[in-house]
Design an enzyme around this catalytic site. Structure first.
Site, PDB file in Angstrom:
ATOM      1  N   HIS A 133       0.860  -1.001   0.125  1.00 39.51           N
ATOM      2  CA  HIS A 133       0.070   0.038  -0.111  1.00 39.51           C
ATOM      3  C   HIS A 133       0.815   1.660   0.581  1.00 39.51           C
ATOM      4  O   HIS A 133       0.138   2.122  -0.436  1.00 39.51           O
ATOM      5  CB  HIS A 133      -1.245   0.203   1.162  1.00 39.51           C
ATOM      6  CG  HIS A 133      -2.308  -0.988   1.193  1.00 39.51           C
ATOM      7  ND1 HIS A 133      -1.903  -1.645   1.050  1.00 39.51           N
ATOM      8  CD2 HIS A 133      -3.232  -0.674   0.635  1.00 39.51           C
ATOM      9  CE1 HIS A 133      -3.121  -2.763   0.827  1.00 39.51           C
ATOM     10  NE2 HIS A 133      -4.139  -1.777   0.549  1.00 39.51           N
ATOM     11  N   SER A 157      -0.150  -1.137  -6.058  1.00 40.54           N
ATOM     12  CA  SER A 157      -0.460  -2.376  -7.263  1.00 40.54           C
ATOM     13  C   SER A 157       0.390  -1.016  -8.455  1.00 40.54           C
ATOM     14  O   SER A 157       0.630  -0.838  -8.901  1.00 40.54           O
ATOM     15  CB  SER A 157      -1.850  -3.267  -7.275  1.00 40.54           C
ATOM     16  OG  SER A 157      -1.905  -3.913  -6.501  1.00 40.54           O
ATOM     17  N   LYS A 201     -13.854  -8.179  -9.852  1.00 43.74           N
ATOM     18  CA  LYS A 201     -13.259  -8.926 -10.184  1.00 43.74           C
ATOM     19  C   LYS A 201     -12.348  -9.810  -9.121  1.00 43.74           C
ATOM     20  O   LYS A 201     -12.176 -10.534  -9.757  1.00 43.74           O
ATOM     21  CB  LYS A 201     -11.789  -8.112 -10.729  1.00 43.74           C
ATOM     22  CG  LYS A 201     -11.109  -8.426 -11.618  1.00 43.74           C
ATOM     23  CD  LYS A 201     -10.341  -7.210 -12.587  1.00 43.74           C
ATOM     24  CE  LYS A 201      -9.176  -7.778 -13.596  1.00 43.74           C
ATOM     25  NZ  LYS A 201      -8.753  -7.382 -14.849  1.00 43.74           N
ATOM     26  N   ASP A 202     -11.885  -9.405  -8.319  1.00 39.63           N
ATOM     27  CA  ASP A 202     -11.271 -11.020  -6.902  1.00 39.63           C
ATOM     28  C   ASP A 202     -12.301 -11.731  -7.007  1.00 39.63           C
ATOM     29  O   ASP A 202     -12.305 -12.922  -6.789  1.00 39.63           O
ATOM     30  CB  ASP A 202     -11.142  -9.998  -5.867  1.00 39.63           C
ATOM     31  CG  ASP A 202      -9.735 -10.139  -6.040  1.00 39.63           C
ATOM     32  OD1 ASP A 202      -8.242  -9.818  -7.669  1.00 39.63           O
ATOM     33  OD2 ASP A 202      -8.881  -9.063  -5.296  1.00 39.63           O
ATOM     34  N   GLU A 207       6.588 -33.907  -1.999  1.00 41.52           N
ATOM     35  CA  GLU A 207       5.490 -33.447  -2.805  1.00 41.52           C
ATOM     36  C   GLU A 207       5.722 -32.568  -4.098  1.00 41.52           C
ATOM     37  O   GLU A 207       6.691 -32.144  -4.108  1.00 41.52           O
ATOM     38  CB  GLU A 207       4.699 -32.115  -1.563  1.00 41.52           C
ATOM     39  CG  GLU A 207       4.038 -33.010  -0.682  1.00 41.52           C
ATOM     40  CD  GLU A 207       2.550 -33.318  -0.787  1.00 41.52           C
ATOM     41  OE1 GLU A 207       2.462 -34.185  -1.521  1.00 41.52           O
ATOM     42  OE2 GLU A 207       0.937 -32.589  -0.036  1.00 41.52           O
TER      43      GLU A 207
END
Lengths: 182, 417
Positions: free
Chosen positions: B214, B218, B242-243, B286
């Site tokens: 922040h 972004s 959108k998220d 894994e």
């Protein structure tokens, strides 16, 4: 005392204050280390784990050429009653050419009995070769399937990523056919 | 600074005493201006956050049923699967949630690599991300040990033995990690404690990660800084919507695996109880650890193998100073873009090799791919001096309005105006 420690007092007062800061920080650091050590040490093996640190093995039932696995401190111990060919093969090698040079004589107390910790010195897998039909690697000893380490009939690393020979645990013969490990 | 307003008297009363609503509004609400041109690759940060929440929720429920003891651990997991109400669902969500967490985070990382998100002034944001990755790896590793199957036990043995490669003190460190002379009950107990603790440490690192995010906001697909209001849209409702769409897609895929192929990512050997005297023929970690495992095995020297494996992640810490090109986005770096894809392919090859036995052609390919992994960072260092980037647009607004492919959020804003 208060007068000489006053920050408004210039000159010699500054070095005394610096000393106080350093002494206080140093004392604090030592004190913290002393306080933290029990926390770290509590993660080390506890008394009851350490108490289980020896094993006695009767070797009498083992035939020539037979390999058995016993447990010591939670680790597999390989006991190999070696045939004369296996001993000869181990002693025919030129010691200087080995990745971890060690003579066969230095790895056994009695030539017939090879006693080792059965844990690959690379990353701790258990090498194959104890059970009839297991792959024994290119040198007739043991083969670790995890990352491809080959050990010879003296348990010495010959090929692959392991850096060391299979370790020999501390042991002694308490009778002709009895050993005490630990 | 916040433009937060409300007519609700209760919210106003709280806000006056504890300004949490304006804080949230500035963090993920209408008070957080966000570049208008973010594409779907920017969804994966919030998805990672969602995955973390899913893991912690199911993990706490599982902890109420699980017994961290070598005699009871395996059976307590089977009890969760058979007897506990919805236990099978909780465990399958938690088990596959780990895989999906890594999928999302790896995409998030490669997004950062492609668009140069790690460059100034976001170096610390990137470094915190690498810290989160390391914490995730430690947490996942210790979680995999808890069911106490064969892979759990031997995975724990191999990974803890990595520390024995440290000269002089290595053996003492391993004994300390184990709390004994082999992986045993003390090891299982402490792994359980740490597996419970580390997710909360991850939450702390995520808070710092978002805080650093922040500070400058972004980055964006063009890699140029947003200049003013014409380049930005409020996070809410545009990116919350959108998220949320991304969350829907994620949950569809996640549910498909949980319900129809829950053991797809697992190893059958882990349904055999741990046996300290018998190593499985093929120890495979894994899938999300396979590339590192391939690097470890590619190098014939034990210590150097371990150093290379850890180095493959640690090198990411200094990436912002290796890539010195002032242009962020690969969109404007034609040569870097090609090397990015080669690097991605190299990582996938390493993952494939990590699942194969280390012999013959796999060993050779593994060594070449390992060498290339590290060579990549040298290439992009040189590239940042010799490459001629394409011209950058002067602003996000200009690029968005001229270019054909305006993202839906920006279009919506245009219509709204």
């Amino acid at each position: 005392m208060a007068h000489s420690a006053s920050p408004t007092h210039s000159g010699d007062g500054e070095t005394r204050r610096d000393f106080l800061y350093l002494a206080a920080a140093g004392f604090g650091a030592v004190g913290t280390a002393v306080a933290v050590w029990p926390l770290i040490d509590s993660m080390n093996p506890s008394a009851e784990v350490l108490a289980l640190s020896s094993t006695e093995v009767d070797l009498a039932p083992i035939e020539v050429g037979q390999r058995i696995t016993v447990v010591w401190r939670g680790k597999p111990i390989f006991v190999d009653r070696r045939s004369q060919e296996a001993i000869d093969a181990a002693r025919a090698v030129s010691v200087e050419d080995l990745p971890d040079p060690q003579a066969d004589e230095d790895r056994v107390q009695k030539a017939e009995w090879l006693i080792m910790i059965g844990i690959c010195t690379h990353l701790g897998c258990i090498p194959k070769g104890q059970i009839a039909g297991d792959p024994r690697g290119e040198f007739g000893g043991w083969f670790c399937p995890c990352h491809g380490s080959h050990y010879d009939t003296a348990g010495r690393i010959r090929k692959g990523p392991a850096p060391k020979n299979l370790f020999i645990p501390p042991y002694e013969f308490t009778a002709d056919t009895t050993i005490f490990i630990g | 600074m916040s433009g937060f307003k409300t007519n609700n008297a209760v919210i106003r009363w709280i806000e006056y005493r504890l300004p949490i609503f304006s804080f949230l509004d500035d963090a993920v609400g209408s008070g957080y201006p966000t570049p208008r041109n973010l594409n779907y690759w920017w969804n994966f940060g919030s998805l990672a956050g969602l995955a973390l929440v899913i893991m912690m929720l199911t993990g706490i429920m599982l902890a109420m049923q699980y017994t961290p003891h070598v005699i009871f651990a395996f059976d307590s997991v089977e009890r969760i699967m058979r007897d506990v109400n919805s236990g099978w669902l909780l465990r399958y969500i938690h088990m596959n949630g780990g895989s999906f967490f890594f999928i999302v985070v790896y995409i998030h990382i490669f997004r950062g690599l492609y668009y140069g998100s790690y460059k100034a002034p976001r170096e610390l944001l990137w470094i915190l991300g690498v810290v989160i990755l390391l914490l995730m790896m430690a947490t996942a590793f210790m979680g995999y040990v808890l069911p106490w199957g064969q892979m759990s036990f031997w995975g724990a043995t191999v990974i803890t033995n990595l520390f024995s490669a440290i000269p002089l003190i290595g053996e003492s460190i391993v004994t300390w990690l184990w709390g004994g002379f082999a992986v045993d009950n003390p090891t299982l107990n402490r792994f359980y404690a740490l597996h419970y603790l580390l997710p909360f440490v991850i939450v702390g690192a995520v808070v710092l990660h978002i805080w650093a995010l922040h500070r400058f906001g972004s980055s964006n697909p063009l890699g140029i800084e947003a200049n003013g209001p014409q380049d930005k849209i409020p996070f809410h409702p545009y990116y919350t919507a959108k998220d949320a769409f991304g969350v829907g897609v994620f949950l569809v895929l996640f549910a498909a695996i949980v319900f129809f192929a829950p053991n797809l990512f697992g190893e059958p050997d882990n349904y055999i109880p741990a046996n300290p005297l018998s190593t499985p023929a093929h120890i495979v970690p894994e899938w999300y650890f396979l590339p590192y495992y391939a690097i470890l095995r590619a190098i014939p020297d034990k210590l150097l193998g371990v150093v290379a494996m850890f180095g493959s992640i640690l090198i990411l810490f200094v990436l912002p100073w290796i890539d010195r090109s002032p242009v962020r986005s690969a969109k404007f770096r034609p040569i870097y873009k090609q090397f990015f894809w080669i690097f991605l392919a190299d990582c996938i090859v390493l993952g494939y090799i990590g699942a194969k036995p280390p012999e013959g052609v796999f060993l050779i390919v593994g060594r070449l791919a390992t060498a290339y992994y590290f060579l990549h960072f040298f290439i992009i260092f040189v590239l940042s001096y010799v490459e001629r980037p394409r011209p950058l647009p002067s602003s996000i607004g200009e690029a968005v309005l001229k270019g054909g492919g305006a993202p839906p959020a920006a279009m919506a804003r245009e219509k709204a105006q």
